[in-house]
Design an enzyme around this catalytic site. Structure first.
Site, PDB file in Angstrom:
ATOM      1  N   GLN A 103     103.052 123.507  29.631  1.00 55.90           N
ATOM      2  CA  GLN A 103     104.000 122.610  28.693  1.00 55.90           C
ATOM      3  C   GLN A 103     104.294 121.113  29.501  1.00 55.90           C
ATOM      4  O   GLN A 103     105.231 121.066  29.808  1.00 55.90           O
ATOM      5  CB  GLN A 103     105.270 123.425  28.532  1.00 55.90           C
ATOM      6  CG  GLN A 103     105.317 124.721  27.554  1.00 55.90           C
ATOM      7  CD  GLN A 103     106.567 125.198  27.353  1.00 55.90           C
ATOM      8  OE1 GLN A 103     107.305 124.569  26.558  1.00 55.90           O
ATOM      9  NE2 GLN A 103     106.967 126.376  27.778  1.00 55.90           N
ATOM     10  N   HIS A 136      97.516 124.731  35.943  1.00 55.66           N
ATOM     11  CA  HIS A 136      96.780 124.473  34.688  1.00 55.66           C
ATOM     12  C   HIS A 136      96.329 123.190  34.436  1.00 55.66           C
ATOM     13  O   HIS A 136      95.313 122.924  33.894  1.00 55.66           O
ATOM     14  CB  HIS A 136      97.726 125.040  33.798  1.00 55.66           C
ATOM     15  CG  HIS A 136      97.206 125.064  32.319  1.00 55.66           C
ATOM     16  ND1 HIS A 136      96.006 125.800  31.776  1.00 55.66           N
ATOM     17  CD2 HIS A 136      97.547 124.281  31.078  1.00 55.66           C
ATOM     18  CE1 HIS A 136      95.790 125.225  30.357  1.00 55.66           C
ATOM     19  NE2 HIS A 136      96.711 124.286  30.252  1.00 55.66           N
ATOM     20  N   LYS A 198      87.712 126.536  20.895  1.00 49.81           N
ATOM     21  CA  LYS A 198      89.081 127.450  20.618  1.00 49.81           C
ATOM     22  C   LYS A 198      90.070 126.734  19.883  1.00 49.81           C
ATOM     23  O   LYS A 198      90.487 125.625  20.503  1.00 49.81           O
ATOM     24  CB  LYS A 198      89.449 128.081  22.215  1.00 49.81           C
ATOM     25  CG  LYS A 198      90.795 128.887  22.215  1.00 49.81           C
ATOM     26  CD  LYS A 198      91.033 129.207  23.460  1.00 49.81           C
ATOM     27  CE  LYS A 198      92.477 128.535  24.035  1.00 49.81           C
ATOM     28  NZ  LYS A 198      93.130 129.287  25.163  1.00 49.81           N
ATOM     29  N   ARG A 200      94.482 127.475  19.368  1.00 52.00           N
ATOM     30  CA  ARG A 200      95.360 128.522  19.597  1.00 52.00           C
ATOM     31  C   ARG A 200      96.069 128.521  18.165  1.00 52.00           C
ATOM     32  O   ARG A 200      96.620 127.771  17.616  1.00 52.00           O
ATOM     33  CB  ARG A 200      96.523 127.705  20.534  1.00 52.00           C
ATOM     34  CG  ARG A 200      97.498 129.015  20.919  1.00 52.00           C
ATOM     35  CD  ARG A 200      97.919 128.614  22.477  1.00 52.00           C
ATOM     36  NE  ARG A 200      97.121 129.127  23.537  1.00 52.00           N
ATOM     37  CZ  ARG A 200      97.201 130.558  23.896  1.00 52.00           C
ATOM     38  NH1 ARG A 200      97.548 131.195  23.030  1.00 52.00           N
ATOM     39  NH2 ARG A 200      96.302 130.816  24.861  1.00 52.00           N
ATOM     40  N   THR A 229      97.787 136.931  27.790  1.00 47.40           N
ATOM     41  CA  THR A 229      97.752 137.812  26.960  1.00 47.40           C
ATOM     42  C   THR A 229      96.314 138.241  26.883  1.00 47.40           C
ATOM     43  O   THR A 229      96.162 139.530  25.901  1.00 47.40           O
ATOM     44  CB  THR A 229      98.386 137.387  25.611  1.00 47.40           C
ATOM     45  OG1 THR A 229      97.223 136.454  25.093  1.00 47.40           O
ATOM     46  CG2 THR A 229      99.782 136.871  25.778  1.00 47.40           C
TER      47      THR A 229
HETATM   48  C1  R5P Z   1      94.910 127.834  28.314  1.00 48.13           C
HETATM   49  O1  R5P Z   1      94.548 126.621  28.114  1.00 48.13           O
HETATM   50  C2  R5P Z   1      94.731 128.470  29.619  1.00 48.13           C
HETATM   51  O2  R5P Z   1      93.899 128.062  30.466  1.00 48.13           O
HETATM   52  C3  R5P Z   1      94.388 129.974  29.354  1.00 48.13           C
HETATM   53  O3  R5P Z   1      93.019 130.010  28.810  1.00 48.13           O
HETATM   54  C4  R5P Z   1      95.181 130.588  28.419  1.00 48.13           C
HETATM   55  O4  R5P Z   1      96.642 130.245  28.757  1.00 48.13           O
HETATM   56  C5  R5P Z   1      95.144 132.048  28.366  1.00 48.13           C
HETATM   57  O5  R5P Z   1      96.203 132.468  27.803  1.00 48.13           O
HETATM   58  P1  R5P Z   1      96.056 134.037  26.945  1.00 48.13           P
HETATM   59  O6  R5P Z   1      95.173 135.062  27.854  1.00 48.13           O
HETATM   60  O7  R5P Z   1      97.289 134.467  26.243  1.00 48.13           O
HETATM   61  O8  R5P Z   1      95.116 133.669  25.959  1.00 48.13           O
END
Ligand code: R5P
Length: 319
Positions: A103, A136, A198, A200, A229
């Site tokens: 964030q 991140h 991808k 979200r 997750t």
């Molecule tokens: C997102 O930008 C991160 O690099 C990860 O891909 C993500 O946070 C992984 O989260 P989840 O396993 O919940 O998809």
């Protein structure tokens, strides 16, 4: 005692975020952990007290801020405060996994930007330096007014699979944010890259629209900074299989949060290897083909160098 000598006395203090990692760093450096009490009052307020003296010491507080993120953050801040009040000469937060790093901006109106708030909080708590691993967002460094030593586990993780990565492997970034990371792995492993497109949908669900790059008949090595997750990995693997990749899939990630449906999701996938670090506590038993690379050697080396004031350049990540 002259300041230089005082600075060389160091101690490692652990929160409850990952005590085994703190212990193995201590073992490598030949020191026991500073004894402390971290407990809660019945109303859930935290109580923190140090049982050993830290006066004049260079104190390293080892605390990843993984789940429960807020509680671990508060422990980190209170451990700093207790150390500062007890006369620590210098305070460093060793935060192998840095929570709230996702964030880092307002993606839509009237959102908070917690990464910035946490950066300020750690400085105010008394830390003079932060050590973290595979943030991140590497540009998070700019949020801190205190120095941040950004380390990377990519070298150690790539090294762990180097001998077994097949000639026709392809390094896959499961989203656009992971492209730089995938480039680092691709450079070390001398393999091409592919990228999943991808979006979200929610905190735990994502959609992969397609794969950019040649994956048909190839063995995918998916690399990411974290698995939360498991939604990102699941969607990437489904898209890769639809694009004709081989069903021997390796996943490499620096931080294994494995929250909510993660283990169930990953168990249902044709995973050959799941390689992660011990930045966060890992499930003792798991049906997953999980292997771990410890961060203790790198963090131990970092503490030694910071303590004696040696150059850090070869340890730092410049992704
Ligand atoms: C997102 O930008 C991160 O690099 C990860 O891909 C993500 O946070 C992984 O989260 P989840 O396993 O919940 O998809």
């Amino acid at each position: 005692m002259p300041q230089m000598e005082a600075d060389k006395k160091f101690t490692i203090l652990a929160g409850s975020g990952n005590r085994p990692l703190a212990e193995s760093i201590g073992e490598r450096l030949g020191v026991g952990l500073c004894r402390s009490v971290v407990t809660r009052f019945p109303d859930s307020e935290l109580y923190v007290e140090l049982d050993d003296t830290v006066r004049g010491c260079d104190v390293y507080v080892v605390q990843p801020t993984g789940p429960a993120v807020d509680g671990h953050l508060m422990e980190l801040v209170l451990l700093a405060d207790a150390s500062r009040r007890a006369g620590a000469a210098r305070l460093t937060a060793v935060v192998p996994y840095f929570g709230y790093a996702r964030q880092d901006r307002r993606a839509k109106g009237r959102e908070a930007v917690p990464s910035r708030v946490i950066a300020d909080m750690l400085g105010i708590a008394g830390f003079q330096r932060i050590v973290s691993v595979d943030l991140h967002t590497p540009s998070l460094e700019g949020f801190f007014s205190i120095p941040l030593e950004h380390l990377s586990a990519v070298g150690a993780l790539a090294n762990a699979i180097d001998d077994s990565v097949s000639d026709d492997a392809v390094i896959v970034a499961p989203d656009l944010g992971a492209v730089k990371l995938a480039e680092s792995y691709a450079q070390l492993l001398h393999r091409p890259i592919a990228i999943a497109h991808k979006s979200r949908l929610s905190g735990s669900d994502v959609k992969v629209h397609g794969i950019v790059g040649d994956v048909a008949g190839r063995v995918p090595v998916i690399v990411d900074d974290m698995i939360s997750t498991g939604g990102t990995i699941e969607a990437a693997i489904k898209a890769l299989l639809a694009a004709g990749c081989r069903r021997e899939i390796t996943v490499v990630a620096s931080h294994a949060l494995l929250v909510g449906p993660a283990v169930e999701r990953l168990s249902a996938l044709p995973l050959k290897r799941l390689l992660v670090t011990d930045s966060l506590p890992l499930p003792e038993r798991s049906s997953l083909p999980m292997e771990t690379v410890s961060l203790a050697p790198m963090l131990g080396e970092t503490i030694t160098r910071l303590n004696i004031g040696e150059s850090m350049s070869e340890l730092l990540s410049h992704r």
